[in-house]
Design an enzyme around this catalytic site. Sequence first.
Site, PDB file in Angstrom:
ATOM      1  CG  HIS A 130      -1.863   0.889   1.316  1.00 44.05           C
ATOM      2  ND1 HIS A 130      -1.591   2.400   1.743  1.00 44.05           N
ATOM      3  CD2 HIS A 130      -3.277   0.861   1.064  1.00 44.05           C
ATOM      4  CE1 HIS A 130      -2.827   2.891   1.713  1.00 44.05           C
ATOM      5  NE2 HIS A 130      -3.773   2.150   1.715  1.00 44.05           N
ATOM      6  CG  ASP A 207      -0.022  -2.542   6.030  1.00 41.91           C
ATOM      7  OD1 ASP A 207      -0.977  -2.742   6.515  1.00 41.91           O
ATOM      8  OD2 ASP A 207       0.373  -1.862   4.938  1.00 41.91           O
ATOM      9  CD  GLN A 210      -7.452  -4.066   3.987  1.00 40.50           C
ATOM     10  OE1 GLN A 210      -8.514  -4.723   4.453  1.00 40.50           O
ATOM     11  NE2 GLN A 210      -7.652  -2.731   3.354  1.00 40.50           N
ATOM     12  CE  LYS A 233      -7.621   0.302   6.164  1.00 43.23           C
ATOM     13  NZ  LYS A 233      -8.165   0.674   5.052  1.00 43.23           N
ATOM     14  CB  CYS A 373      -3.568   3.477  -1.453  1.00 46.78           C
ATOM     15  SG  CYS A 373      -4.592   4.711  -1.011  1.00 46.78           S
TER      16      CYS A 373
END
Length: 415
Positions: A130, A207, A210, A233, A373
């Site tokens: 991202h 990261d 998600q 999220k 992104c």
Amino acid sequence: MSQQNLESLDVGAIREEFPILQREFSGEQLVYLDNAATTQTPDSVVDAMSDYYREYNANVHRGIHHLSQEASIAYEEAHDRVAEFIGASGGREEIVFTKNTTEAENLVGYSWGLNELGPGDEVVLTEMEHHASLVTWQQIGKRTGADVKYIRVTEDGRLDMDHARELITDDTAMVSAVHVSNTLGTVNPVSELVDIAHDRDALAFIDGAQAVPNRPVDVEAIDADFYAFSGHKMAGPTGIGVLYGKEEILESMQPYLYGGDMITKVTFEESTWNELPWKFEAGTPQIAEAVGLVAAIDYLEEIGMERIEAHEEEMARYAYEQLDAEPDVEIYGPEPGSDRGGLVSFNLESVHAHDLASIMNDHAVAIRAGDHCTQPLHDKLGVAASARASFYVYNTKEEIDKLVDAIDDARQLFA
Ligand code: 7TS
């Protein structure tokens, strides 16, 4: 994940806790499939935040009075709760609250990267990063002279692990990778990547924006040095994100935001830093948001992260199969399975993704269209944009059917 052992979610009951899902547009009920961007918020989270403002709103850390004490306890204990949720045995010292995942990436870029990197050093990312990490490390690379390299994504949307082993060398200082791609849906073998990084004495930043919302995550099992995610999220509020860092590494780092609360002693000449994690949390922090994040974690754990993961996998598989049956739909990322998270990005031949999203919107189906992104990844896929449907605990197969119906509609309109 063995689905046989998992009772499936009571989606009907779950939906009642999200009044926003009852909204209608031009007589059609909202179908919310933009969860990779932001999930909706259950009543319990809204109530927890509203109780905070109604009952114990005050600034934290510095108050003697009752309200400040209550707010401080809630805020500080929120760090412990997050630590427990992601398996950080060091507790609150390893949990820094940020604005979001992006700020967590920047914190490490500025605090660690600017001080530790120099010419000859390398930062290894993946082609599916991202912009939050890609742009951060690209810019930190420019400022320090460190090179940035990218692990290839294969035709089937997975990381080329042979390439990873080639790229990660003794010159590598940092490996930063997405746990689950927000565009391809790929669940990356992050423990393996972290092992490769550690074999070369590099640090690893994962990261998890998600991943944490959708599956059980244990940062110590992954052995990540840093791990980041966002509250908004995962059924929580906007305005709060988390940076997990191993205590000894955070301890060795300089803060990058200066001001109140992050110091112990200040003179006109010098300042000394507060203990972890407060050294990285300058100024009045996100108190209501921390309270909301705890309520979101309680909410998700009550459902069960394994069951959420199984539901996501089921939704992604169903969407993939329905879309794959359309001859003029191209889907990006791996086939359904345990290494695909709950989202599907695709394009309908001869209809731009933005037009498709706009026709979907006419049917009250909310999807995302654009580069999500991940512009360099889209360049590699050879498209400027894609449409993306992403799922959460409250989504149903009937909603995915509506998505597919809207595709039929778009095809007719543009035929
Ligand atoms: N990393 C990944 C993998 C993401 O998907 C996102 C947000 C971020 C970092 C940044 O999170 P933030 O909370 O700091 O904004 N992804 C998306 C998306 O796919 N559509 O909107 C935001």
